[in-house]
Design a protein around this motif. Structure first.
Motif, PDB file in Angstrom:
ATOM      1  N   ILE A 159      72.151 -38.051 -11.658  1.00 45.08           N
ATOM      2  CA  ILE A 159      72.580 -38.183 -13.042  1.00 45.08           C
ATOM      3  C   ILE A 159      74.056 -37.799 -13.112  1.00 45.08           C
ATOM      4  O   ILE A 159      74.431 -36.707 -12.655  1.00 45.08           O
ATOM      5  N   ASN A 160      74.863 -38.698 -13.607  1.00 48.99           N
ATOM      6  CA  ASN A 160      76.326 -38.544 -13.592  1.00 48.99           C
ATOM      7  C   ASN A 160      76.813 -38.110 -12.210  1.00 48.99           C
ATOM      8  O   ASN A 160      77.620 -37.196 -12.063  1.00 48.99           O
ATOM      9  N   GLN A 165      69.205 -40.938 -20.116  1.00 43.58           N
ATOM     10  CA  GLN A 165      69.754 -42.167 -20.692  1.00 43.58           C
ATOM     11  C   GLN A 165      69.976 -42.030 -22.196  1.00 43.58           C
ATOM     12  O   GLN A 165      70.949 -42.540 -22.727  1.00 43.58           O
ATOM     13  N   LEU A 166      69.055 -41.316 -22.846  1.00 39.12           N
ATOM     14  CA  LEU A 166      69.202 -41.130 -24.287  1.00 39.12           C
ATOM     15  C   LEU A 166      70.455 -40.320 -24.615  1.00 39.12           C
ATOM     16  O   LEU A 166      71.020 -40.428 -25.682  1.00 39.12           O
ATOM     17  N   GLN A 167      70.863 -39.496 -23.654  1.00 41.66           N
ATOM     18  CA  GLN A 167      72.092 -38.716 -23.868  1.00 41.66           C
ATOM     19  C   GLN A 167      73.323 -39.464 -23.365  1.00 41.66           C
ATOM     20  O   GLN A 167      74.402 -38.890 -23.277  1.00 41.66           O
ATOM     21  N   GLY A 168      73.143 -40.701 -22.975  1.00 42.59           N
ATOM     22  CA  GLY A 168      74.276 -41.531 -22.554  1.00 42.59           C
ATOM     23  C   GLY A 168      74.747 -41.241 -21.137  1.00 42.59           C
ATOM     24  O   GLY A 168      75.847 -41.639 -20.748  1.00 42.59           O
ATOM     25  N   HIS A 169      73.928 -40.537 -20.342  1.00 40.04           N
ATOM     26  CA  HIS A 169      74.336 -40.238 -18.968  1.00 40.04           C
ATOM     27  C   HIS A 169      74.080 -41.437 -18.051  1.00 40.04           C
ATOM     28  O   HIS A 169      73.211 -42.256 -18.312  1.00 40.04           O
ATOM     29  N   GLU A 170      74.863 -41.445 -16.952  1.00 39.13           N
ATOM     30  CA  GLU A 170      74.657 -42.512 -15.964  1.00 39.13           C
ATOM     31  C   GLU A 170      73.583 -42.097 -14.983  1.00 39.13           C
ATOM     32  O   GLU A 170      73.616 -40.963 -14.485  1.00 39.13           O
ATOM     33  N   VAL A 171      72.668 -42.996 -14.722  1.00 39.10           N
ATOM     34  CA  VAL A 171      71.574 -42.660 -13.801  1.00 39.10           C
ATOM     35  C   VAL A 171      71.555 -43.646 -12.641  1.00 39.10           C
ATOM     36  O   VAL A 171      71.695 -44.859 -12.833  1.00 39.10           O
ATOM     37  N   PRO A 178      71.515 -48.792  -9.580  1.00 42.95           N
ATOM     38  CA  PRO A 178      71.828 -48.213 -10.897  1.00 42.95           C
ATOM     39  C   PRO A 178      70.705 -48.473 -11.902  1.00 42.95           C
ATOM     40  O   PRO A 178      70.138 -49.566 -11.916  1.00 42.95           O
ATOM     41  N   VAL A 179      70.394 -47.453 -12.712  1.00 40.35           N
ATOM     42  CA  VAL A 179      69.374 -47.626 -13.755  1.00 40.35           C
ATOM     43  C   VAL A 179      70.100 -48.015 -15.041  1.00 40.35           C
ATOM     44  O   VAL A 179      71.055 -47.354 -15.454  1.00 40.35           O
ATOM     45  N   THR A 180      69.646 -49.109 -15.653  1.00 38.24           N
ATOM     46  CA  THR A 180      70.329 -49.574 -16.865  1.00 38.24           C
ATOM     47  C   THR A 180      69.501 -49.340 -18.129  1.00 38.24           C
ATOM     48  O   THR A 180      70.001 -49.466 -19.232  1.00 38.24           O
ATOM     49  N   GLY A 181      68.220 -49.030 -17.957  1.00 36.73           N
ATOM     50  CA  GLY A 181      67.386 -48.820 -19.146  1.00 36.73           C
ATOM     51  C   GLY A 181      65.955 -48.537 -18.756  1.00 36.73           C
ATOM     52  O   GLY A 181      65.658 -48.302 -17.576  1.00 36.73           O
TER      53      GLY A 181
END
Ligand SMILES: Cc1cc2nc3c(=O)[nH]c(=O)nc-3n(C[C@H](O)[C@H](O)[C@H](O)COP(=O)(O)OP(=O)(O)OC[C@H]3O[C@@H](n4cnc5c(N)ncnc54)[C@H](O)[C@@H]3O)c2cc1C
Length: 431
Positions: free
Chosen positions: A227-228, A262-268, A348-351
């Motif tokens: 995460i990030n 993801q809900l917090q806008g982090h990159e996963v 990368p996870v997009t959703g």
């Protein structure tokens, strides 16, 4: 559905795992009990659990059991004390459903049929004396002066009772009837609802790897969640590639943390270890051996000894090794790229997928406003909760059904006690 002017003691909204258990308990305690189920049959979701086999609980020790519920663990302790996994297994045996324990301490009916659990739960409710009304969607719960008085059906009909148990489940797999109706009903009576999200849910990924690999299952992949850019978790297990991304048990288990990020806008990002049984040096030796022994073969062929066919094309593309390069032409740099990719295949996870594909719902009725010793509302008298409508969600493994059964049992028992006490008070006061 005809008008029903019976005065009930306990009404149960929703005939799923929690509602049927609550019904049997309440009726068994002597309360006149009615289950109102919106679909044509009770237990539709229960019937599809565990891929039709129903993983009804888990034989893990209580502390590790509780851990699976995260912040909901403290709240659930009294319910599990009231009815734990061993009690549930004995209860099922008593209903003629013997169980077996499988890998990961998962408990299933010995018949391997979820339908047997559904039939047993329906019988339990009915033989205890509860009435079950199907095709009876409830619109709202009625309350006066801080106490429930009954419910209003979508048809406009009223059913009266001294206690109401809300057991409408979550919002996932809506075709089973669990469309999240209970949240609005609880909110209308003043309860706070923690925002709901799909949980135990497949993930959508970027790039072309997943669509190219769709249909491929990896039975023992190592999956690290970044995460990030920071490693947060690592797990092992079965992963399935789909046209939109990834699914399978290991992904579902990791999805809670990923959805939250993801809900917090982090990159996963997921980093897959395709050879978790081989540490780097062993993998290097294995590669050297393969490249040497099969040095005359093209890499497109040679790699089939190491990887499923679909993965070979993606591997060559991502490492930049030409397909027609022979094993003995592979440079040390290319070998290193191959080794790195096998241990660290990045996606990368997009959703994440919607409620339609989520096994459970996280979020729901705020636990602080519910008494864990009775499942009763702290705001409205005679109002009780059971099952997934509450803000509880756990990993796969039978934990969610145990929570539904335990909270259902406690709510049914407490609601009956409350309604019967109230009933005898009223009777004593009347001339
Ligand atoms: C595909 C799938 C597989 C699963 N497998 C497992 C497993 O193997 N093990 C496990 O532990 N968990 C499993 N789960 C999770 C588990 O099924 C749920 O956590 C559990 O069913 C929750 O029970 P519940 O009684 O709270 O809600 P539900 O079982 O969802 O029941 C709620 C009921 O309320 C009814 N209802 C809703 N709104 C209204 C209304 N307005 N009026 C009247 N009735 C209403 C619904 O029709 C439904 O019958 C699985 C879930 C899915 C989707």
């Amino acid at each position: 559905m005809g008008a029903d002017n019976t005065q009930y003691d306990v009404l149960i909204v929703g005939g799923g795992a929690a509602g049927l258990m609550a019904a049997g308990r309440a009726a068994g305690a002597g309360a006149r009990t009615l289950v109102l189920e919106k679909k044509d049959r009770t237990g539709r979701k229960l019937n599809i659990t565990g891929k039709g086999r129903c993983n009804l609980t888990n034989a893990a020790l209580m502390e590790s059991f509780l851990e699976r519920f995260g912040s909901g663990a403290r709240f659930l302790r009294p319910a599990f004390g009231h009815m734990g996994d061993k009690d549930l297994v004995a209860f099922m045996e008593g209903l003629g459903v013997p169980t077996v324990v499988e890998r990961g301490s998962r408990v299933f009916p010995a018949s391997q049929k979820a339908g047997d659990v559904v039939a047993a739960m329906r019988d339990f409710a009915r033989t205890s004396g509860a009435r079950i009304e199907t095709d009876a969607p409830v619109r709202r719960i009625r309350a006066e002066e801080g106490a429930v008085t009954g419910v209003e059906l979508k048809s406009g009909e009223i059913r009266s009772a001294g206690a109401v148990i809300l057991a409408t489940g979550g919002a996932s797999y809506p075709a089973t009837g669990s469309t999240g109706d209970g949240y609005a009903m609880a909110r209308e009576l003043g309860h706070a609802i923690n925002t709901i999200h799909p949980a135990l849910v497949p993930l959508e990924t970027g790039g072309e790897a997943a669509p190219k690999l769709q249909g491929l299952s990896l039975y023992n992949a190592g999956v690290s969640v970044f995460i990030n850019g920071r490693k947060k978790r690592r797990a092992f297990g079965e992963l399935l590639f789909t046209h939109f991304g990834v699914s399978g048990p290991v992904i579902l288990s990791l999805s809670g943390e990923i959805v939250a990020a993801q809900l917090q806008g982090h990159e996963v990002e997921l980093r897959l270890d395709l050879k978790p049984a081989l540490e780097e040096t062993k993998l290097e030796n294995r590669l050297l051996r393969e490249l040497d022994q099969r040095g005359g073969q093209h890499m497109g062929n040679l790699l089939r000894g190491l990887l499923p066919r679909k993965l070979v094309a993606v591997c060559l593309e991502q490492t930049g090794i030409p397909e027609d390069r022979t094993g003995n032409q592979v440079s040390a740099r290319e070998r290193k790229a191959l080794r790195t990719w096998l241990k660290d295949f990045r996606i990368p996870v997009t959703g994440y997928r919607s409620f339609f594909e989520a096994i459970v719902t996280s979020g729901g009725v705020r636990l602080k406003e519910v008494d864990p010793k009775s499942m009763g509302s702290r705001l409205v008298q005679g109002f009780y909760f059971a099952g997934e409508v509450l803000d509880i969600a756990a990993d796969t493994g039978g934990y969610n059904l145990q929570a539904a059964f335990s909270t259902g049992s406690l709510a049914g028992t407490s609601a009956a006690q409350y309604a019967l006490a109230r009933h005898s008070e009223t009777a004593a006061q009347s001339p």
